[in-house]
Design a protein around this motif. Structure first.
Motif, PDB file in Angstrom:
ATOM      1  N   ILE A 290       0.744  -1.025   0.490  1.00  0.00           N
ATOM      2  CA  ILE A 290      -0.162   0.016   0.116  1.00  0.00           C
ATOM      3  C   ILE A 290       0.804   1.743  -0.061  1.00  0.00           C
ATOM      4  O   ILE A 290       0.518   2.164  -0.228  1.00  0.00           O
ATOM      5  N   SER A 291       2.142   1.316   0.273  1.00  0.00           N
ATOM      6  CA  SER A 291       2.857   2.067   0.236  1.00  0.00           C
ATOM      7  C   SER A 291       3.554   2.612  -0.834  1.00  0.00           C
ATOM      8  O   SER A 291       3.447   4.018  -1.361  1.00  0.00           O
ATOM      9  N   SER A 292       3.245   1.730  -1.426  1.00  0.00           N
ATOM     10  CA  SER A 292       3.386   2.108  -2.905  1.00  0.00           C
ATOM     11  C   SER A 292       2.485   2.645  -4.204  1.00  0.00           C
ATOM     12  O   SER A 292       2.443   2.983  -5.734  1.00  0.00           O
ATOM     13  N   PHE A 293       1.336   2.843  -3.145  1.00  0.00           N
ATOM     14  CA  PHE A 293       0.216   2.588  -4.767  1.00  0.00           C
ATOM     15  C   PHE A 293       0.578   4.852  -4.418  1.00  0.00           C
ATOM     16  O   PHE A 293      -0.581   4.964  -5.368  1.00  0.00           O
ATOM     17  N   HIS A 294       1.303   5.712  -3.507  1.00  0.00           N
ATOM     18  CA  HIS A 294       1.299   6.896  -4.560  1.00  0.00           C
ATOM     19  C   HIS A 294       3.368   7.451  -4.285  1.00  0.00           C
ATOM     20  O   HIS A 294       3.407   6.570  -3.122  1.00  0.00           O
ATOM     21  N   ASP A 295       3.194   8.460  -4.768  1.00  0.00           N
ATOM     22  CA  ASP A 295       4.789   8.496  -4.639  1.00  0.00           C
ATOM     23  C   ASP A 295       4.750   9.879  -3.576  1.00  0.00           C
ATOM     24  O   ASP A 295       3.438  10.484  -2.829  1.00  0.00           O
ATOM     25  N   VAL A 296       5.549  10.599  -3.684  1.00  0.00           N
ATOM     26  CA  VAL A 296       6.196  11.811  -2.576  1.00  0.00           C
ATOM     27  C   VAL A 296       5.124  13.280  -2.626  1.00  0.00           C
ATOM     28  O   VAL A 296       5.157  13.489  -2.108  1.00  0.00           O
ATOM     29  N   THR A 297       4.496  12.953  -3.673  1.00  0.00           N
ATOM     30  CA  THR A 297       3.855  14.367  -4.273  1.00  0.00           C
ATOM     31  C   THR A 297       2.630  14.078  -4.163  1.00  0.00           C
ATOM     32  O   THR A 297       1.630  14.918  -3.933  1.00  0.00           O
ATOM     33  N   GLY A 298       1.735  12.992  -3.875  1.00  0.00           N
ATOM     34  CA  GLY A 298       0.632  12.057  -3.081  1.00  0.00           C
ATOM     35  C   GLY A 298      -0.022  12.281  -4.466  1.00  0.00           C
ATOM     36  O   GLY A 298      -1.305  11.555  -4.614  1.00  0.00           O
ATOM     37  N   ARG A 299       0.859  11.727  -5.819  1.00  0.00           N
ATOM     38  CA  ARG A 299      -0.026  11.243  -7.367  1.00  0.00           C
ATOM     39  C   ARG A 299      -0.056  10.008  -7.380  1.00  0.00           C
ATOM     40  O   ARG A 299       0.671   8.958  -6.200  1.00  0.00           O
ATOM     41  N   VAL A 300      -1.062   9.473  -7.337  1.00  0.00           N
ATOM     42  CA  VAL A 300      -1.095   8.089  -7.467  1.00  0.00           C
ATOM     43  C   VAL A 300      -0.317   7.456  -8.274  1.00  0.00           C
ATOM     44  O   VAL A 300      -0.075   8.052  -9.307  1.00  0.00           O
ATOM     45  N   ALA A 301       0.443   6.045  -7.819  1.00  0.00           N
ATOM     46  CA  ALA A 301       1.674   5.491  -8.197  1.00  0.00           C
ATOM     47  C   ALA A 301       1.075   4.270  -9.596  1.00  0.00           C
ATOM     48  O   ALA A 301       1.528   3.874 -10.300  1.00  0.00           O
ATOM     49  N   VAL A 302      -0.619   4.023  -9.341  1.00  0.00           N
ATOM     50  CA  VAL A 302      -0.846   3.140 -10.102  1.00  0.00           C
ATOM     51  C   VAL A 302      -0.789   3.295 -11.900  1.00  0.00           C
ATOM     52  O   VAL A 302      -0.883   4.619 -11.900  1.00  0.00           O
TER      53      VAL A 302
ATOM     54  N   PRO B  71      -3.928  20.757   3.087  1.00  0.00           N
ATOM     55  CA  PRO B  71      -4.187  19.607   2.448  1.00  0.00           C
ATOM     56  C   PRO B  71      -2.920  18.546   2.221  1.00  0.00           C
ATOM     57  O   PRO B  71      -2.532  19.837   2.356  1.00  0.00           O
ATOM     58  N   HIS B  72      -2.949  17.368   1.976  1.00  0.00           N
ATOM     59  CA  HIS B  72      -2.543  16.266   1.919  1.00  0.00           C
ATOM     60  C   HIS B  72      -2.287  15.972   0.905  1.00  0.00           C
ATOM     61  O   HIS B  72      -1.479  14.849   1.058  1.00  0.00           O
ATOM     62  N   GLY B  73      -3.166  16.311  -0.162  1.00  0.00           N
ATOM     63  CA  GLY B  73      -3.175  15.684  -1.377  1.00  0.00           C
ATOM     64  C   GLY B  73      -2.499  15.702  -2.089  1.00  0.00           C
ATOM     65  O   GLY B  73      -0.990  16.424  -2.016  1.00  0.00           O
ATOM     66  N   GLU B  74      -2.748  15.604  -3.779  1.00  0.00           N
ATOM     67  CA  GLU B  74      -1.881  15.787  -5.112  1.00  0.00           C
ATOM     68  C   GLU B  74      -1.509  17.556  -5.247  1.00  0.00           C
ATOM     69  O   GLU B  74      -2.033  17.905  -5.270  1.00  0.00           O
ATOM     70  N   GLU B  75      -0.312  17.160  -4.605  1.00  0.00           N
ATOM     71  CA  GLU B  75       1.072  18.199  -5.308  1.00  0.00           C
ATOM     72  C   GLU B  75      -0.149  19.292  -6.245  1.00  0.00           C
ATOM     73  O   GLU B  75      -0.460  18.932  -7.390  1.00  0.00           O
ATOM     74  N   GLY B  76       0.171  20.646  -6.365  1.00  0.00           N
ATOM     75  CA  GLY B  76       0.333  20.923  -8.128  1.00  0.00           C
ATOM     76  C   GLY B  76      -1.005  21.764  -7.793  1.00  0.00           C
ATOM     77  O   GLY B  76      -1.447  22.191  -9.014  1.00  0.00           O
ATOM     78  N   TYR B  77      -1.913  21.164  -7.028  1.00  0.00           N
ATOM     79  CA  TYR B  77      -3.971  21.266  -7.275  1.00  0.00           C
ATOM     80  C   TYR B  77      -4.592  21.688  -5.714  1.00  0.00           C
ATOM     81  O   TYR B  77      -3.975  21.667  -4.750  1.00  0.00           O
TER      82      TYR B  77
END
Length: 461
Positions: A238-250, A287-293
């Motif tokens: 589950i730690s592989s689901f997101h990168d360090v910017t909060g983007r989903v890595a699937v 906010p702790h979601g996807e960076e840049g938005y």
């Protein structure tokens, strides 16, 4: 024609509050079989109330809780579309009861922070919202003897328990329910005092898996080291689901995701949304979601992958030195735009299975569903007419907003009845829906009734 209707709404507000209070006293919790008779009572209450206004109202049995359907004819010379109004009369359970300030089914009008509210289960979700529309129709009928256009109602008693009877009922009764446009009231305003029409809703994908390792729980002294630990492995996956910017890595997760159109983004940015207040309501500072938005875009227009539950091994008091045989994870994805739930499920499962080590097996829950996002056809002229009508009532520009949650009925209207839907509601983010001490602002109730009267007049013109 509109001014006397608005005056009638103002003068009848005390009686409208009495009716809402009576409705809120009915304990229509749909998910608990112990309240089946109460749900039935709420359906009967609606049938009687709609009939008292002059609508042809009926309660229709389903394998679960009843549907309430009503029709009202407009004068022959009336123009405008035939509308179908949807709401739900069932409510969420009230647990934990001890966190309520008073009996959740003994609604009370209070004053908090300088504004009047009505507090009780269902006040905002969805009985209060539902009644804003009913009361607008009551005023039209009282003043003019008829509605300005043709109107039907569909009130559901299972929305809070997954709507198992809804789609089969819609399919079996498509001819009776078919209209030009559906109206849905189960939504909120983007900020207090900012009238909003939802232009897009995120979809939902649910999934769940179990990782199986050793044949049994193992002694962590005898097997610690050589044995694979499913809890450690599920944490790695589950730690592989997101990168360090909060983007989903699937891989391929964002293939069908588009950016927000410039005009819609302009309305969102000018909506008065208070990011700090929104976060503070949840006990957050940033906010702790996807960076840049922005927070709004993260909430309304970006997809997510969330871990909803993670467990395994010993859960009791004290310590038990075991390597567990299994570990479990519950997931949900919020979907936007053209994202296909089946496609995302396939990509998500491929991502997980590609990381399995020897001596690990995976078992997926094959019984979970998903629904695509809904994007409203705001190019239809009815949407701009409604937006201008709301702007007039609230004395500020109404906006086409997004919604972070899912309202499956909006998609069902399109797929089952080939109808577009317009979502207008007057709830606020602090209404505590689904939580103890749910409330609805009296301004939302009063101005919500007036707003629907204006919308009916605008759509009839």
């Amino acid at each position: 024609m509109l001014d006397p209707v608005l005056a009638r709404i103002d003068s009848d507000l005390p009686q409208a509050l009495d009716r809402l209070t009576e409705f809120l006293r009915i304990q229509s919790i749909s998910t608990d079989p112990a309240y089946k008779d109460e749900v039935e009572k709420a359906a009967d209450w609606l049938v009687a109330d709609l009939a008292s206004i002059g609508f042809a109202a009926e309660k229709h049995d389903t394998p679960g809780h009843p549907m309430v359907v009503a029709h009202g004819q407009a004068p022959d010379e009336a123009s405008g579309p035939h509308l179908l109004f949807y709401g739900h009369y069932d409510v969420q359970p009230v647990d934990p009861l001890e966190l309520w300030d008073h009996d959740p089914f003994d609604p009370r009008i209070e004053e908090r922070d300088g504004k009047k509210i009505i507090r009780g289960r269902g006040a905002s979700d969805d009985k209060g919202q539902l009644m804003t529309f009913v009361e607008a129709c009551r005023a039209w009928k009282a003043v003019h003897g008829s509605l300005p256009l043709q109107l039907s109602f569909l009130f559901e008693g299972e929305e809070e328990s997954g709507s198992p009877s809804l789609v089969p009922y819609m399919e079996e009764n498509a001819n009776a329910l078919k209209a030009d446009l559906a109206l849905i009231c189960d939504t909120s305003m983007v900020a207090p005092g900012v009238p909003s029409i939802a232009s897009q809703l995120r979809g939902m994908l649910k999934d769940e898996f179990t990782l199986k390792g050793p044949a049994m729980d193992l002694h962590s002294g005898h097997y610690g080291g050589p044995a694979i630990n499913p809890l450690r492995e599920i944490s790695r996956i589950i730690s592989s689901f997101h990168d360090v910017t909060g983007r989903v890595a699937v891989e391929g997760f964002y293939d069908d995701v588009e950016e927000v159109p410039a005009e819609i983004l302009r309305q969102w940015e000018a909506s008065g949304f208070d990011e700090a207040d929104y976060l503070a309501n949840a006990g957050l500072t940033r906010p702790h979601g996807e960076e840049g938005y922005s927070t709004l875009i993260q909430q309304w227009a970006r997809p997510t992958l969330e871990i909803n539950g993670l467990w395994g091994g010993y859960q009791g008091a004290g310590t038990k030195t075991v390597i567990p045989a299994e570990a479990h994870c519950k997931l949900t994805c919020r979907l936007v735009g053209a994202m296909d739930p089946a496609d995302i499920r396939s990509k998500l499962r491929a991502h997980v299975e590609a990381q399995l080590k020897p001596d690990l097996e995976i078992e997926w829950d094959m019984d979970l569903d998903g629904s695509a996002a809904s994007v409203m056809n705001t190019d239809r002229p009815e949407f701009e007419k409604a937006r201008l009508a709301l702007s007039d009532e609230w004395n500020r520009e109404a906006v086409f907003s997004g919604m972070g949650g899912s309202i499956p009925i909006a998609g069902h209207f399109k797929t089952v009845l080939d109808m577009d839907a317009m979502l207008i509601g007057f709830a606020n983010e602090d209404d505590r829906i689904h939580s103890p001490n749910e409330k609805y602002d009296l301004d939302s109730y009063h101005k919500g009734i007036r707003s629907w009267a204006r919308v009916l007049a605008a759509l009839a013109g």
